[in-house]
Design an enzyme around this catalytic site. Structure first.
Site, short mmCIF file in Angstrom:
data_model
loop_
_atom_site.label_atom_id
_atom_site.label_comp_id
_atom_site.label_asym_id
_atom_site.label_seq_id
_atom_site.Cartn_x
_atom_site.Cartn_y
_atom_site.Cartn_z
N ASP A 58 0.85 -1.19 0.00
CA ASP A 58 0.00 0.00 0.00
C ASP A 58 0.89 1.24 0.00
OD1 ASP A 58 -1.82 2.02 0.38
OD2 ASP A 58 -2.82 1.08 2.10
N ASN A 85 1.69 6.57 -10.08
CA ASN A 85 0.43 6.39 -10.78
C ASN A 85 -0.74 6.01 -9.85
OD1 ASN A 85 -1.35 5.63 -13.23
ND2 ASN A 85 -1.20 3.71 -12.07
N TYR A 150 -10.56 15.63 -4.81
CA TYR A 150 -9.74 14.96 -5.83
C TYR A 150 -9.01 15.98 -6.68
CZ TYR A 150 -8.57 11.72 -9.63
OH TYR A 150 -7.90 10.97 -10.58
N ALA A 152 -8.19 19.02 -5.78
CA ALA A 152 -7.16 19.64 -4.94
C ALA A 152 -5.92 18.77 -4.86
CB ALA A 152 -7.72 19.89 -3.54
N ALA A 153 -6.12 17.47 -4.66
CA ALA A 153 -4.98 16.57 -4.54
C ALA A 153 -4.19 16.47 -5.84
CB ALA A 153 -5.46 15.19 -4.10
N LYS A 154 -4.91 16.33 -6.96
CA LYS A 154 -4.22 16.18 -8.23
C LYS A 154 -3.57 17.48 -8.69
CE LYS A 154 -4.84 11.82 -9.27
NZ LYS A 154 -3.69 10.91 -9.44
#
Length: 264
Positions: A58, A85, A150, A152-154
């Site tokens: 993980d 990825n 999502y 924000a994270a990317k």
């Protein structure tokens, strides 16, 4: 970059874009090590890839990241390319998204790639001609409703890559950021939005091929979606209110189509 003989770690390499990338890289003569959380999926991917090796781990945990790098070192003898990825998503209205789901997206999509890259840098430096590939998302370029965390994270991952590229300039490690659009992958299986809502999907192999071509060309970024995406990016920059209006017209249908989109 010449890929023949390069040693590559692909996180989230047991399905979707990651698995397609492993195929493309092996086809270019690279030696590939893949990781994924589930042993059964890893076993299936390794049977399909034939010449790759890998580990079930993980990426969101310190132990998982350490075992990935140790496994890559044992299997490949070093590391020339790290492909960040692995990712996870949970769509829906922010106030309806559980705190644990928000934390999981930040952990997998942003924190894990930063920490894995940090840990991998000594191995990458040792090769002298290395690369980090961060698989972000087209949504990092144009924020979409119901994907706030999502996005924000990317977007954070994308700017991390840009800053790191400049930090490592002249030191033998290049950084590329990829921005896939909607792609036919298991991660998208629970998303019911179609082209009418801006989710025109393309095969994972097409995305992987473009990313590998970008690695070979030492590109800064790979953006999928063609002229349609390019026009939308320009409009978002020059007239964001027009993009707001476009999403307003789609909002009700989009919310219904993505409310169950979850892959964490």
């Amino acid at each position: 970059m010449q890929l023949n003989g390069k040693r590559v770690l692909v996180t989230g390499g047991t399905s979707g874009i990651g698995l397609a990338l492993a195929h493309e890289l092996i086809g270019k003569g690279a030696r590939v090590f893949v990781s994924g959380r589930r042993q059964a999926m890893l076993d299936a991917a390794l049977r399909e890839l034939k010449s790759a090796s890998g580990i079930a781990a993980d990426v969101a945990t310190p132990d998982g990241r350490a075992r990935m790098l140790q496994g890559a070192m044992q299997a490949l003898g070093g590391l020339d390319i790290l492909v960040n990825n692995a990712g996870g998503v949970r769509a829906g209205r922010l106030e309806k998204t559980a705190e644990a789901e928000i934390e999981a997206m930040i952990a997998v999509d942003l924190l894990a790639p930063i920490l894995l890259t940090r840990a991998a840098l000594p191995m990458l430096r040792a090769g002298g001609d290395a690369a980090v590939v961060n698989v972000a998302s087209g949504i990092a370029l144009i924020g979409a409703p119901f994907y706030a965390t999502y996005t924000a994270a990317k977007a954070g991952l994308a700017r991390f890559g840009e800053a790191l590229r400049r930090e490592l300039k002249g030191e033998g490690i290049h950084v590329l950021t990829a921005y896939p659009g909607a792609t036919e992958t298991p991660m998208m299986a629970s998303n019911r939005a179609g082209p009418d809502l801006g989710f025109s999907r393309e095969p994972a192999a097409a995305v992987a091929g473009a990313i590998v071509a970008g690695i070979e060309a030492d590109a800064f970024e790979v953006i999928r979606g063609g002229e349609t995406r390019a026009r939308m990016i320009a409009l978002n920059r020059d007239d964001p209110a027009a993009v707001d209006a476009r999403f307003l017209g789609l909002k009700a249908a989009l919310e219904e189509a993505v409310e169950n989109h979850s892959a964490l």
